[in-house]
Design a protein around this motif. Structure first.
Motif, PDB file in Angstrom:
ATOM      1  N   GLU A  12      -4.455  -8.905   0.950  1.00 32.74           N
ATOM      2  CA  GLU A  12      -3.864  -8.263   2.127  1.00 32.74           C
ATOM      3  C   GLU A  12      -4.144  -6.762   2.137  1.00 32.74           C
ATOM      4  O   GLU A  12      -4.411  -6.170   3.188  1.00 32.74           O
ATOM      5  CB  GLU A  12      -2.357  -8.524   2.163  1.00 32.74           C
ATOM      6  N   TRP A  72      -6.191  -4.709   4.953  1.00 30.64           N
ATOM      7  CA  TRP A  72      -5.563  -3.586   5.654  1.00 30.64           C
ATOM      8  C   TRP A  72      -6.493  -2.365   5.632  1.00 30.64           C
ATOM      9  O   TRP A  72      -6.646  -1.671   6.648  1.00 30.64           O
ATOM     10  CB  TRP A  72      -4.223  -3.259   4.989  1.00 30.64           C
ATOM     11  N   PHE A 130       0.237   0.457   4.020  1.00 23.09           N
ATOM     12  CA  PHE A 130       0.171  -0.998   3.868  1.00 23.09           C
ATOM     13  C   PHE A 130       1.470  -1.541   3.279  1.00 23.09           C
ATOM     14  O   PHE A 130       2.029  -2.534   3.767  1.00 23.09           O
ATOM     15  CB  PHE A 130      -1.005  -1.387   2.980  1.00 23.09           C
ATOM     16  N   TRP A 189       4.231  -1.615   5.779  1.00 23.19           N
ATOM     17  CA  TRP A 189       4.101  -2.772   6.669  1.00 23.19           C
ATOM     18  C   TRP A 189       4.514  -4.055   5.955  1.00 23.19           C
ATOM     19  O   TRP A 189       5.249  -4.886   6.511  1.00 23.19           O
ATOM     20  CB  TRP A 189       2.650  -2.891   7.148  1.00 23.19           C
TER      21      TRP A 189
END
Length: 449
Positions: free
Chosen positions: A417, A421, A436, A439
């Motif tokens: 992930e 990102w 990141f 989020w």
């Protein structure tokens, strides 16, 4: 008629000498108007009630505890007067002992004022207006707190406030107050530790920042070697040893600005103060230095995202402060600047061509101009480079931030992930890693609802 509190309190206000500037405070002004109204026999009930509520409204507006004592203690601690200026100056003059004695007398007067309670005022009003029809109105007048039980005190204020609250005579706290001002300064510099230089109508002034960025050194992951050089220099500065101005430069989002702000949060209790100066106001450096020199606090003048265009002359002001002007050098001030560029002033190939040009429009001494531009960064004693992280370092930063926030996610998924990102947004950087994780934390919290 009983004047046990009203007249002495009014006399105490009129007798302030060193702390006389407090009379200009809006709440103290309203208090004095109320006391005068209570002391004047020709004022009617309507005028007195109006004065009472004017004072009460001001107290409710300016004091979260509704305590006159708390409010007066804040005024005393943050007041700028001959006594407090004398204490926070670098060199104290022993001949000013008389000022200290008068300040101690003023503290006792202010203690008397702080003991004025609403019950005494109401009792005095009942004597002034003995009509039974007025008593019910007087009884319903709002009251304020005599002694607050508030314990919500910042670290650097706790000791001095406790000293005053526990003392039978506020003048006995004069030594503690002297130590406070010597360590933390007075006025704006005792109330805040972060500041910004602003201008209104062409005049520059220092504004205290109520809520500085709370980032701490513990929250910053990686770049320990780069950061340690800045920290060591700052500690030397705080201990009064020789220290250097610092330029932190390198790739965007690598933590340069966060490092400077975290250092302030780490060391402000040791007397460190930081004043941010927008690049457009660098010409105000001499004025700023005159306001900060000869104080016991240590000031870092912070310039963020520093770079100059080809037509800007503000860099000459900065150069003079870094190394040059007669009044520029002062031991309690350093400059920390951040930039994405090693060379802070833009340089053009045409300037290099001018070294051998026959064009009459080119500068004759083009080499001098080029060297002047390149010399600005050299005037910072310490240059620290922050480079963009490689993939491994980027993922280490992500893991570090996520771990500090106790985010439970499988390592492989976290890495996947995080890399996705970085591709979608701003590339690999410490800033991107933090964005990141912000989020990710939000997504995990939403899933838990």
């Amino acid at each position: 008629m009983e004047h046990s509190k009203i007249s002495p309190t009014l006399l105490a206000l009129d007798s302030l000498a060193i702390y006389r500037g407090l009379l200009k405070d809006s709440l103290i002004s309203k208090l004095k108007e109320l006391l005068i109204s209570l002391n004047e026999t020709n004022d009617g009930l309507r005028e007195v009630i109006n004065s009472y509520h004017e004072f009460y409204f001001e107290l409710a507006k300016k004091s979260t505890t509704m305590s006159l004592e708390d409010y007066l203690l804040d005024l005393i601690i943050f007041d700028e007067n001959p006594f407090t200026f004398q204490q926070q100056a670098v060199q104290l003059n022993s001949s000013n002992r008389v000022i200290e004695q008068v300040a101690a007398q003023d503290l006792n007067r202010l203690q008397l004022i702080s003991q004025l309670d609403s019950a005494s005022v109401k009792a005095h009003l009942a004597e002034l207006f003995p009509n039974d029809n007025d008593h019910s109105l007087l009884e319903k007048l709002p009251e304020w707190v005599l002694v607050s039980d508030s314990l919500d005190l910042s670290n650097h204020l706790e000791h001095i406030k406790v000293c005053f609250r526990a003392s039978d005579r506020w003048s006995d706290c004069i030594e503690d107050l002297k130590k406070f001002h010597r360590h933390y300064g007075c006025g704006l510099f005792a109330r805040y530790f972060a500041f910004v230089w602003e201008r209104i109508d062409g005049s520059g002034y220092i504004r205290g920042i109520e809520s500085p960025d709370p980032i701490t050194l513990d929250e910053l992951v990686e770049y320990q070697t780069e950061r340690s050089r800045v920290i060591e220099n700052t500690v030397q500065f705080l201990k009064g040893f020789p220290a250097n101005n610092v330029l932190l430069y390198g790739d965007r989002g690598s933590g340069k600005s966060s490092t400077v702000k975290a250092i302030l949060n780490e060391y402000h209790n040791q007397g460190l103060r930081m004043l941010e100066i927008p690049k457009a106001y660098l010409a105000d450096f001499p004025l700023i230095i005159r306001q900060l020199k000869n104080r016991t606090q240590r000031f870092i003048l912070y310039v963020d995202d520093l770079v100059f265009g080809d037509n800007e002359e503000n860099y000459t002001s900065l150069k003079a402060v870094l190394e040059g002007g007669l009044e520029s050098k002062t031991p309690n001030i350093l400059i920390y600047a951040t930039s994405n560029r090693r060379h802070l002033v833009k340089e053009y190939f045409q300037e290099r061509a001018g070294l051998q040009s026959n064009n009459r429009d080119e500068e004759v001494h083009a080499g001098d101009t080029m060297q002047e531009k390149l010399s600005l960064a050299d005037r910072f004693g310490i240059n620290v480079v922050f480079t963009s992280p490689n993939q491994t370092k980027y993922l280490d930063i992500v893991e570090g931030i996520a771990g500090r926030r106790n985010l439970n996610l499988e390592r492989d998924i976290l890495h996947k992930e995080a890399l996705q990102w970085a591709l979608w947004y701003n590339g690999r950087s410490a800033r991107t890693a933090r964005q990141f994780v912000d989020w990710l934390e939000g997504q995990l919290n939403l899933n838990d609802l």
